[in-house]
Structures are given as structure tokens and as C-alpha cells.
Motif scaffolding. Structure first.
Motif, short mmCIF file in Angstrom:
data_model
loop_
_atom_site.label_atom_id
_atom_site.label_comp_id
_atom_site.label_asym_id
_atom_site.label_seq_id
_atom_site.Cartn_x
_atom_site.Cartn_y
_atom_site.Cartn_z
N ASP A 1 0.84 -1.21 0.00
CA ASP A 1 0.00 0.00 0.00
C ASP A 1 0.87 1.25 0.00
O ASP A 1 0.63 2.21 0.73
N SER B 1 -0.46 4.91 -0.38
CA SER B 1 -0.96 5.60 0.82
C SER B 1 0.20 6.13 1.65
O SER B 1 0.23 7.31 2.02
N HIS C 1 -3.61 8.49 -8.10
CA HIS C 1 -3.37 7.79 -6.85
C HIS C 1 -4.22 6.54 -6.70
O HIS C 1 -3.93 5.70 -5.84
N LYS D 1 5.18 9.45 0.77
CA LYS D 1 4.95 8.64 -0.43
C LYS D 1 6.24 8.10 -1.00
O LYS D 1 6.22 7.13 -1.78
N SER E 1 -5.24 -1.70 -0.40
CA SER E 1 -6.29 -0.73 -0.11
C SER E 1 -7.36 -0.78 -1.18
O SER E 1 -7.21 -1.46 -2.20
#
Length: 378
Positions: A5, A8, A149, A197, A315
Motif C-alpha cells: 500500500d 498511501s 493515486h 509517499k 487498499s
């Protein structure tokens, strides 16, 4: 647990952890003060600024540190709007921009300005000519993200930048998903990014305003960060963010090629192993680390929860919250399935074994959820 992930939050880079700890001893003082401790902190802050600027192809005095990528987006949009003589100028943004950009654009709209949304195709990509068509006279700002994203689709930033330059309109690029992973095309006037990130600590965002770009702080005046961001930055965290970015940039070409190969395997194998799955985003114009897909007959939150129990941290980009009951605006704008969505985003260091174990476990997880819902025979 295989952490998949990174879109995120990326795990903290080891070099960032080491520098962060050391900077707590050296950079704790107010960098604006003239005593020895303050000057030491100030030197560390400027060292970090120069390091980030070098990676982004900017001048150090164009770089400001914010409290988050979200704050950087808010300041970029509202500052560009505030700098215009005509407060009713339009903000032009693709319909799949991050909510931080769209929320700021809607705040501008509520204050009397205009918001023009550029449609995207089913892969989530806007056409440069569509952006240019909406960026007419009176446009305060154009906002086009480097890469999405949720589905990983990249946008034609260079083409849009050329069109904006012809019209004298500033271009904001939200580069949160691209910085440290892929080159950011030239042509932007403002750029935003978020340290966690790329492997930096949370709580550090980056706002870059090119020299000559019309921008005025929408907040009360403050002498910090070139007058762009109020309050002193957290020097140890900022220095750790800069070190992590430099490390990510140094390994960018090799690591991005490796992760892109793993993403290609996911894009090929997920539909083969799991029936009734739709891949999302562009296969050609995409970020190297992110893949998204939707599974029919189940909701994304259930898939994410079940995968977590199986040892995979992923996610869902289609979360409906109890307060809004709204699915992902990105998937809605693309006109694709908005439920059953799963996003897999690979951090640096993801192994072939991590991906293979995910591919082995995913079919059973989805089949189990469909069976529980009574739709396994559809």
C-alpha cells in the motif's frame, strides 16, 4: 504481512530513519534564530531544501516545506487564485485529481470563482486538447496530476504545460505518486508532493512555486518558508525527507523498472486467476508501482479486510464512507465499476515472492466472499 500500500504511505527509508534520529540532536532549535543552535538548524534546513530542489529540478528558493501534501495542494490552488486581480478566475482541473486539489478548487468556487472539470476516458486519462479548450481567458490555474493515486494512470503533463505556457496560465502538477518513482515532465509552474509517499517521514509536504509564477499566500502573512507557509518546519523530519528522496531518486530507474515488471505480472495474472475481474487504468500510460482492479459481486472493503487477514496490506480506492455514502470520484469520472475495487501499490523492495503469494491467495479470498454473498454461481 506483505505491505503493498505504498500509494498511501511508503515505509520509512532506512537512511531517513538514521538521519532523522541524528537531526533530533542537531536540528531541534528554531532555524530562524541567530544563536549557534538556531544557525545549525537553519543550515540543516537549507541543506534539505537544496537536496529536494536538486531532485525536482528547481531552485532552492522555489521550494517550501508544508505540514503535508494536502496542505501543499491547498496552498498551491488557493495561492494561485488569490494572486489574480480577478477573484472570479476559473480553476481548470481534471475530474480525477486528488481530493485535496478538488476541495481547494471548490473552496475557490464558493468564494466566487469558477471550477471547470476536464473529463477523462475509461482509463482515467484526460486529453491535452480538452484541458486547453477549457483554459481560456480568465483562467487562474490549471491542475493536472502527474499520476493518479487510485488507478495509476499518468496524464499528458508536458503537452498541457506547453498549452498553458502559450496562454500564460500557471500549471499545478500534483506529483505525489510520481516523485521518487518516475520523472516529472517539464512545463509546470507549481508542484506539490508528500514525503511519506517516497519513504520520508509523515508530516512533510513540498510546495514548489517557480520564479515568476503568480502566487500569493491565502493565509495571514508569515516570514517563514519564503512567506508561503506559516510556522517553522520540523527540521529533523524535513532533513530525513530530503535524504529519503535523494536515495529514492538514485535508485529510481532500476527500482521502477523492477516494480513495473511485477505490476505487469499482476495485470496479466489477476484476470487469469480470478473470474469477473476488470483491470483499471491505462496499460501504457501508467505509474510503475500501482495496479488497480475491480471484482464483481463483492465490495472492495471486504476484499481488503480479507486480504489483510491473509497477510497482504492493500487498499480500496472505492471506499464509501458512512457519512457520505459516495464511492470514489475517480472511478465515477472514468465510468467504471465503483465497487469491489482493490489497489495494489508496491513499495521499493517488494519481492517476486510477495507478488506470487498475493496472486496465490487472491482467488480464494474473492471466491470465499462471493460464496458468502451467494453469488458464486453467477
Amino acid at each position: 504481512m506483505a505491505y503493498l500500500d505504498a500509494a498511501s504511505a511508503h515505509p520509512l527509508h532506512p537512511a531517513a530513519r538514521e538521519v532523522w534520529a541524528a537531526a533530533l540532536e542537531q536540528g531541534w532549535a528554531d532555524p530562524a534564530r541567530l544563536h549557534a543552535e538556531g544557525r545549525r538548524a537553519g543550515l540543516l534546513l537549507e541543506e534539505a531544501r537544496a537536496g529536494v530542489a536538486a531532485v525536482l529540478g528547481a531552485h532552492p528558493d522555489e521550494v517550501s516545506f508544508t505540514a503535508s501534501g494536502t496542505q501543499a495542494c491547498h496552498l498551491a490552488v488557493l495561492g494561485a487564485s488569490a494572486a489574480r486581480r480577478d477573484p472570479a478566475g476559473a480553476v481548470v482541473a481534471t475530474a480525477v485529481e486528488h481530493s485535496a486539489v478538488l476541495q481547494a478548487a471548490r473552496a475557490h468556487e464558493r468564494s466566487g470563482g469558477a471550477l471547470r472539470l476536464v473529463p477523462v476516458d475509461r482509463e482515467g486519462r484526460a486529453a491535452a486538447e480538452d484541458v486547453a479548450a477549457l483554459a481560456g481567458p480568465g483562467t487562474a490555474l490549471v491542475a493536472v496530476q502527474a499520476g493518479n493515486h487510485e488507478v495509476g494512470t499518468t496524464q499528458p503533463v508536458a503537452e498541457v504545460g506547453a498549452a498553458c505556457a502559450e496562454r500564460g496560465v500557471p500549471l499545478l502538477v500534483d506529483a505525489a505518486q510520481a516523485v521518487g518513482r518516475a520523472p516529472v515532465p517539464a512545463g509546470w509552474s507549481l508542484l506539490t508532493a508528500s514525503a511519506h509517499k517516497w519513504g520520508g517521514p509523515p508530516g512533510v509536504g513540498v510546495l514548489v512555486v517557480r520564479r515568476g509564477t503568480r502566487w500569493r499566500s491565502p493565509l495571514p502573512e508569515d516570514e517563514r518558508e519564503g512567506g508561503r507557509v506559516p510556522g517553522p518546519p520540523a527540521v529533523p523530519a524535513v532533513l530525513a525527507a530530503a535524504v529519503a528522496l535523494q536515495a529514492a531518486a538514485a535508485a529510481q530507474d532500476a527500482e521502477s523498472a523492477r516494480l513495473s515488471r511485477l505490476v505487469e505480472r499482476l495485470r496479466r495474472e489477476v484476470p487469469r486467476r480470478v473470474p469477473d475481474v476488470a483491470l483499471l487504468g491505462s496499460a501504457e500510460h501508467r505509474l510503475p508501482h500501482l495496479v488497480a482492479f475491480s471484482c464483481l459481486y463483492v465490495d472492495g472493503e471486504s476484499v481488503v479486510t480479507a486480504l489483510s487477514r491473509a497477510g497482504h496490506a492493500v487498499s480500496s480506492g472505492s471506499s464509501c464512507t458512512a457519512s457520505t455514502l459516495r464511492p470514489s470520484h475517480v472511478l465515477e469520472a472514468m465510468g467504471v465499476l465503483t465497487h469491489g475495487n482493490v489497489r495494489v501499490s508496491l513499495p521499493a523492495g517488494t519481492t517476486d515472492a510477495d507478488v506470487e503469494r498475493f496472486l496465490d491467495d487472491l482467488p480464494g479470498v474473492v471466491a470465499g466472499l462471493r460464496a458468502a454473498a451467494g453469488v458464486q454461481a453467477l
